[in-house]
Structures are given as structure tokens and as C-alpha cells.
Design an enzyme around this catalytic site. Sequence first.
Site, PDB file in Angstrom:
ATOM      1  N   LYS A  41      14.404  52.238  47.823  1.00 13.19           N
ATOM      2  CA  LYS A  41      15.385  53.321  47.732  1.00 13.19           C
ATOM      3  C   LYS A  41      16.242  53.035  46.500  1.00 13.19           C
ATOM      4  O   LYS A  41      17.141  52.220  46.544  1.00 13.19           O
ATOM      5  CB  LYS A  41      16.244  53.380  48.992  1.00 13.19           C
ATOM      6  N   LYS A 187      15.609  56.278  55.967  1.00 11.54           N
ATOM      7  CA  LYS A 187      16.136  55.258  55.063  1.00 11.54           C
ATOM      8  C   LYS A 187      16.579  54.047  55.890  1.00 11.54           C
ATOM      9  O   LYS A 187      17.163  54.185  56.962  1.00 11.54           O
ATOM     10  CB  LYS A 187      17.281  55.794  54.215  1.00 11.54           C
TER      11      LYS A 187
END
Length: 275
Positions: A41, A187
Site C-alpha cells: 500500500k 487494507k
Amino acid sequence: MRHLTFIFLLLFCIFTQNSHALMLAKNYDGRDLTGYLASEKFDGVRAFWSGKTLLTRNGKKLSPPPFWLENLPPFEVEGELFVGRGEFEKTSSIVKTAGDSRWAEVKFLIFDAPSEQGGILERLKRVQIWLEKQKTSVVTLIKQHKLNSTQEAFDFLDEVVKRGGEGVVVRDAARSYEHGRSDSVLKIKKFDDSECEVVGEVEGKGRLKGRLGAVLCRDFLTNQILRIGTGFSDSEREKGFEMGEVLTYKFNGRTKNGKPRFVRFWRKRGEETKR
């Protein structure tokens, strides 16, 4: 008749807006991640390239110089505008400025091709084929790692954090592209984060007398009013924040009542925003 026309126009605007919404990730919910794909990420500015125009997540048009734009593909892609790990503020500063020569430092890290059909790897095939024929240092395809277990996702998270990264994104490899917040993209980070709108300020006490002590902020997802008193720099405490400004804050889990625990300020969201 005028009333019906107004309703039609309103519904049309809502439909149009939603049809162009990007796919947004949810926080990891404890599910089994075997067979999912994991990628770093990246701490950049989320962007969508229509094939002709570069836009932020909120639809704001960006204006890179021609030498940068000519490196982009002639079809839709989305990803992160990225300068380097820990360089979000610099990235944000560059992309705010039309034609800034510092765009030469910005890479476009691609993680999806929204208009393509099939699962994530099928959608990215077109990007892969295009890159094999191009000589560009601007566009890079983010590497996807297939997970054989949930533990592998957290082992990968540890590796990313050690390298100075922010976290990991995991994707259901079989799911098609979805507009809006999707449970097929998750996430995973060492901390949680959320966004809130400034609705008030509290003056500090003691050494903070006359400066910002805490911010009162309304969370966008829960509508809860939060008091954020830590994480601010000296200059932020001197200047304070304007009502309505959007802040991103960190926290670690939630209480039984759903309130975030150990809340602290992370950064102010500009006109551009992260995913």
C-alpha cells in the site's frame, strides 16, 4: 413539471457521479486470505487516468507537464502518484502545481484498469502488454503476490513496514471491478486510519496556553465527534485548523461502543486525497 425536471436532473447527477466512483478499500475484517493477492500500500496520491485526463480520487483535474503525460497509456488506469516512501507531503505539493518540473520525480504506480473485464490479473494484462512495448520510467505496474495463507499476508506486512512502507492491500483475485467501497479490496496496516471534518478547537493549557490543545472532529463514517489532542507539530498548534478542513487520524482498534482507541492526528487532507 418543473419539480419533476429537477428530480430527474438530481437523479441523473447522482447516477453519473456514482458510475465514475473509484473502487475503495475496506479495513481487514479477519477473513481467511488464502488465494487473495497482496501488494504494498504505497503512501501516495490516488489518481485515475481516463486515457486523456488525470484526476484525483475526488475528480479534481491534475495538470502534469506534457513530458510526463506523454508516458501514459491510451486507456483507463488507476494507481498512486508516488515520489518515495515517507514522501506523501512532497508528492501532494508537486501534484497540486500545474506543470511543476518536479513531476519528473513522480511515478505512476498502477494497480488496476477499471474498464477491463474479469478479475484483477485479467484487468492488468492490458497494462502489462502495453508496458512491454513502451520505454517509460513513469509508469510501473505494482507487483501482486498470491497468498497461500492469511499468515503470509501479515508476514508480507512486516516486510513492507521494515522497508518504510505504510501497509498492504489484499484483493479477491476473482472479483470484477466495483465502483465505491468494496469488500473485495482490504487494507492491512499496523494501525487503522479514518477521516474527519473539523467542527471545533479547544485551547491548550499550561505550555500550550494560547495555542491549539485539541481538535473536535466529526468522523465521516460514524458521525461521532472525536477529540484529537496528539500528533500535531508546533506549527500546526500555532496555526490551528479551519472549520470544515478534512483531517486523517490514526487509531488502534475500537471500543465495545465503536469508538476509536488511541486517536492521534496524522495529516491534513489537501485537495488531493489518498485511498
